[in-house]
Scaffold this active site. Structure first.
Site, short mmCIF file in Angstrom:
data_model
loop_
_atom_site.label_atom_id
_atom_site.label_comp_id
_atom_site.label_asym_id
_atom_site.label_seq_id
_atom_site.Cartn_x
_atom_site.Cartn_y
_atom_site.Cartn_z
N LYS A 199 31.84 34.82 67.23
CA LYS A 199 31.58 35.78 68.30
C LYS A 199 32.84 36.27 69.00
O LYS A 199 32.75 37.01 69.97
CB LYS A 199 30.64 35.14 69.33
CG LYS A 199 29.23 34.92 68.81
CD LYS A 199 28.30 34.42 69.89
CE LYS A 199 26.88 34.32 69.36
NZ LYS A 199 25.93 33.84 70.39
N LYS A 288 30.17 38.68 76.16
CA LYS A 288 29.53 37.79 77.13
C LYS A 288 30.38 36.55 77.36
O LYS A 288 30.32 35.94 78.44
CB LYS A 288 28.11 37.43 76.68
CG LYS A 288 27.98 36.86 75.27
CD LYS A 288 28.13 35.37 75.22
CE LYS A 288 28.00 34.85 73.79
NZ LYS A 288 28.22 33.40 73.69
N GLN A 378 36.41 30.64 72.89
CA GLN A 378 36.75 31.97 72.39
C GLN A 378 36.81 33.03 73.49
O GLN A 378 37.36 34.11 73.29
CB GLN A 378 35.76 32.38 71.30
CG GLN A 378 35.77 31.43 70.11
CD GLN A 378 35.15 32.03 68.88
OE1 GLN A 378 35.81 32.72 68.11
NE2 GLN A 378 33.87 31.78 68.69
#
Length: 477
Positions: A199, A288, A378
């Site tokens: 992601k 997000k 991340q």
């Protein structure tokens, strides 16, 4: 007559997470995918996970629990690097977890694997991450024992003949590993299918500012056709998926593979939908993580104040909506999936946890982004990528009050503050509260109205050549 609460294991098998897996329909789904892939009788469908973080390990374990019994038709393996030692504190905790679960304890004794955990608990032996993964323990998720897994530490051995490769690596490691993998695929006759779970995102500023996603990194590193590269993601927590909490996800990419793979992966507790919009869903998965770190900071600094967290949520969601209008032609279609993914990450994700620990002073930025017991955070690299991208003057938008062109990041005060805390380190975590309490901060509703009332969409931000947009089944002109 069956008693209420009894477990009938007929046509099924009791697995390590305590569930009974019913085989009705599983073999048919496996046979259908084998036929589509073109597998001959006696030649197993080879699925390999690359990277053994929490989600990558759970993904492999769920497949093993579901399809592992059909050994002549499918082979499921997972690759991780060898040599990562398990520290003494983790070994002690692991021993506690083992002894608290009778099913796990019996399984290890039956496999003659228990003694090494006793020795590690006493400090007489060093355990390694690949070693414990074989017994079902992911280093980033010790509290959730998985089924035993076939672990390979030689990358060439793992991938050279794989039919399906599942990318469970952080985006920051994807390029290096898949460039190595491409060397082992030079003699292949058929292209593998690649499902990316990553992601994170990266930013490139030349020739035009654009986002680089993990699937694009894989495409550039391997040359595998884009129609064979897919993204799977959704609002879920890895450990809860393995424990059979109801969850859903989307597999995105070309119709040729996403529909049969969605059917193959779908289970009663894990619903997999399919969607053509590959890159945008991938980018939203990275976005997000940015704001989850800030949410963790706010929670810690305000002692879990519901009011403060709601104020933060209003501002961060308005910034995300503003950014999606830059990235997507039809951003309203992303609102539900993005908010759902954001919500679960704020509740229990590692990025929110990281923000909390930073604000409490229990960890610091000098420790890096790869945190023991959690894996790669991340969101940090995503903060840098989005900030650098949205700071470019070529993307200027009209400021609503000053009536002059400004870089998009100037309308994203939370993103700017996170950049100063995490990347340049010129401010402390307390700055996130100061940003929320700034008397000059615009009503978040106004930011949404600006995004909805102006044509902000910049197709170049997704950085795809026009001929590669076929995978999204829509060409923007």
């Amino acid at each position: 007559m069956k008693m209420v609460g009894s477990i009938e294991a007929e046509n099924g098998s009791l697995h390590s997470n305590g569930s009974v897996q019913n085989f009705n329909g599983l073999e048919e789904k496996l046979d259908e995918l084998r036929r589509i892939v073109g597998k001959a009788d006696g030649d197993p469908l080879r699925i390999v996970g690359v990277g053994a973080g929490a989600w990558g390990s759970v993904f492999a374990a769920v497949l093993q629990d579901s399809y592992g019994q059909f050994r002549d038709k499918i082979q499921i393996r997972i690759w991780r690097r060898a040599g990562r030692a398990v520290d003494r504190a983790t070994a002690e905790h692991l021993f506690e977890v083992i002894n608290s679960r009778e099913d796990v304890l019996r399984r290890l004794i039956r496999r003659c694997a228990y003694l090494k955990y006793v020795e590690a608990r006493l400090g007489d032996r060093t355990l390694y991450a690949d070693e414990i993964l074989k017994d079902g323990f992911c280093l980033n998720m010790i509290d959730t024992p998985l089924c035993h897994l076939k672990v390979v530490t030689n990358l060439q051995e793992a991938v050279w003949d794989a039919d399906i490769v599942v990318n469970g690596l952080p985006s920051t490691e994807t390029k290096e590993v898949f460039e190595e993998i491409s060397n082992y695929w030079k003699e292949r006759i058929t292209d593998p299918i690649i499902i990316s779970l990553a992601k994170g995102i990266e930013a490139a500023l030349k020739p035009l500012p654009h986002i680089i996603t993990p699937t694009q990194i894989i495409y550039r590193a391997t040359g595998i056709p884009l129609e064979n590269i897919l993204y799977l993601g959704g609002p879920n927590i890895a450990s809860e998926i393995y424990n059979k909490e109801y969850a859903n996800a989307r597999i995105c990419g070309a119709e040729k593979w996403r529909k049969p793979l969605a059917k193959f992966l779908r289970q009663p507790h894990f619903i997999v939908w399919d969607n053509s919009d590959l890159v945008t869903h991938e980018v939203m998965g990275g976005l997000k993580n940015v704001y989850a770190i800030g949410a963790g900071m706010v929670a810690a600094l305000t002692k879990e104040s519901a009011t403060s967290k709601s104020v933060y949520f209003a501002h961060c969601t308005s910034e995300m909506i503003f950014i999606t209008h830059l990235l997507a032609e039809e951003p309203e279609k992303l609102a539900g999936p993005l908010l759902a993914d954001t919500y679960v990450t704020l509740l229990k994700g590692r990025n929110a946890w990281y923000g909390q620990m930073l604000a409490k002073g229990e960890i610091n930025r000098d420790m890096g982004e790869n945190i023991r017991g959690k894996g790669m955070i991340q969101g940090v690299s995503a903060v840098q990528a989005f900030y650098e991208l949205l700071s470019q003057s070529s993307l200027n938008v009209l400021h609503p009050e000053e009536n002059k062109p400004v870089a998009p990041v100037e309308l994203c005060p939370i993103l700017k503050t996170l950049y100063k805390i995490l990347i340049t380190r010129e401010q402390s975590s307390q700055a996130i509260l100061q940003a929320l309490r700034d008397e000059n901060l615009n009503d978040p509703r106004e930011r949404i109205e600006i995004a909805q009332s102006h044509v902000f969409y910049r197709p170049s931000l997704l950085g795809q050549p026009l001929n590669n947009l076929k995978v999204q089944e829509k060409v923007v002109t």
